[in-house]
Scaffold this active site. Structure first.
Site, short mmCIF file in Angstrom:
data_model
loop_
_atom_site.label_atom_id
_atom_site.label_comp_id
_atom_site.label_asym_id
_atom_site.label_seq_id
_atom_site.Cartn_x
_atom_site.Cartn_y
_atom_site.Cartn_z
CE LYS A 220 35.42 -17.38 53.37
NZ LYS A 220 36.80 -17.72 53.14
CB CYS A 274 36.76 -21.37 48.74
SG CYS A 274 37.37 -22.27 50.16
#
Ligand code: SAJ
Length: 443
Positions: A220, A274
């Site tokens: 991820k 993010c």
């Protein structure tokens, strides 16, 4: 209850699912599972989010989401609460989707996650499936989550209860389609956990990729870090092209005709919830010796707003009238095109830097209400009225076909700083503008 029976209950939607954290990812996840037929209780600490959800109103602006929220709250499959005890009391499945920010020194702050786990551990029963959806630093599942839940509950992971990591990869404005379509990583703490969690996500995702929790954690973070490093390369190239007298957009589009090259797009900086954070989560867990590509990439991307500020100053000086009492119009305050989210937006340091220099700044964004201290204008025309310089930060569709002739008539000085590179330099010059842009070294 056997593993087989649990899997049958997942397939029959006979389990109660509890979601902790109703941010943009948590809310989307809750709505999608409710829509698939599960009974979902969602918990958040913010009263307005909970109240709205129970009225069928969606706190995030995501195409199609409100309709699903409203339909499923009416059908009684989705409801929200402020009380984590109540939310967890009957839970067969718990998905944790709380924030995992970084602090001022770029260290991961897992306090929200650890607090949520305390509640889960206390209420957990035998055979509960716990899924962590929040992005976490490598090693968190094995070193923090598993021991915490085991010690509070006195149950053993992968034997008495199931524990998996399933990070979210959805992009704002396409969340529903991406949730269903993009491959879902599911990494259990052991084989039973992987199996259970992957059964759960198969009910709502087309393609589930099974792995172990530690590999999923790194994968991820590798995705977003790769994007950040790639964008940093594009930005570095942009700065070099300005010195070399060529246009970076032409360079990249030519280089990308190579079948194995894909350079991303340079711009005024990298924002959002993010990309500016995930590379630090990845770095934190290891000790790299020698030069560090990931940190350097972060520095390059973080330097871009200042570069745009310098282009503005240079342009004002070059115009002969200097910088005194200059009025600047900024287009775009959201962190990327077509979203209403301003977290980490490069517009913030750019606007605040201009205000600190004593400039008068107006801002317009068709999606986002944030102005970062600038005067908020209601349209492009209102923002540029009597301005000395037009600065484009966010590449919203609305800014792609500006009527430059009309705008020039409204402005004091005809200067464009195209941070997002969405204006054709030739056209700007034909309309009488001085044109400056990220990576534009052309004449
Ligand atoms: N940006 C560039 N150049 C590019 C692409 C992006 O400067 O070529 C900038 C954007 O303007 C923005 C920042 O980077 O300021 C981040 O943009 P992003 O499109 O990468 O998007 P995010 O932050 O919305 O990231 C999400 C991610 N989702 C999650 O982590 C939950 C990511 O996994 C997705 O890959 C990404 O969306 C996506 O593909 O849209």
């Amino acid at each position: 209850m056997t593993l087989k029976r649990l899997i049958r209950d997942i397939r029959n939607r006979r389990l109660q699912l509890t979601l902790l954290g109703l941010g943009y990812v948590g809310l989307t996840t809750a709505a999608i599972f409710a829509n698939a037929g599960f009974h979902v209780i969602a918990m958040d600490i913010k009263p307005d989010i909970v109240e709205n959800l129970n009225k069928g109103i969606c706190a995030v602006n995501e195409p199609g989401l409100e309709e699903i929220v409203s339909r499923n709250t009416k059908a009684g499959r989705l409801r929200a609460t402020l009380d984590s005890g109540e939310a967890l009391a009957q839970a067969d499945v718990v998905i944790v989707s709380v924030q995992t920010p970084i602090d001022r020194v770029k260290k991961p702050d897992l306090s929200f996650l650890m607090k949520a786990l305390k509640g889960v551990g206390r209420k957990m029963r035998k055979n509960t499936l716990v899924v962590i959806g929040s992005t976490v630093p490598p090693g968190t599942m094995i070193m923090r989550v598993k021991p915490e839940l085991e010690s509070i509950s006195s149950l053993r992971a992968d034997i008495d209860f199931y524990l998996a990591y399933a990070p979210e990869r959805i992009a704002p404005s396409k969340a529903l389609a991406e949730f269903a379509e993009s491959p879902k990583l599911v990494g259990g703490i052991g084989p039973n956990s992987t199996r259970m969690a992957s059964e759960l996500f198969r009910t709502v995702c087309r393609n589930v990729l099974e792995t172990d929790a530690s590999t999923a954690e790194v994968a991820k973070l590798a995705e977003n870090t790769f994007r950040d490093v790639n964008i940093a390369f594009a930005n570095q190239l942009a700065l070099m092209c300005e010195q070399l007298g060529v246009d970076v957009t032409k360079v990249i589009s030519l280089a990308n005709t190579h079948p194995r090259v894909n350079i991303l797009t340079p711009g005024p900086g990298v924002g959002g919830p993010c990309l500016p954070k995930d590379p630090y989560l990845l770095l934190h867990a290891t000790k790299l010796v020698g030069s560090n590509l990931i940190n350097t990439a972060r520095q390059v991307n973080d330097s871009m707003p200042e570069h745009v500020g310098n282009l503005i100053l240079q342009a004002l000086k070059n115009s002969g009238k200097g910088t005194k009492r200059a009025r600047i119009a900024v287009l775009g305050t959201s962190y990327k095109a077509e979203v209403d989210d301003s977290r980490g937006s490069p517009s913030e340091p750019i606007i605040r830097g201009l205000i600190n220099k004593g400039f008068e700044v107006s801002a317009y964004d068709p999606r986002c209400n944030e102005a970062f201290g600038a005067r908020m204008a209601g349209s492009v025309s209102k923002a540029v009225e009597r301005s000395d310089c037009l600065v484009i930060i966010t590449p919203h569709k609305e800014f792609r076909n500006l009527n430059l002739r009309k705008l020039k008539a409204l402005m004091n000085r005809a200067i464009i700083i195209d941070g997002a590179r969405i204006i054709d330099p030739r056209e700007a010059k034909d309309q009488g503008f001085s044109y400056y842009g990220t990576g534009f070294g052309g004449k």
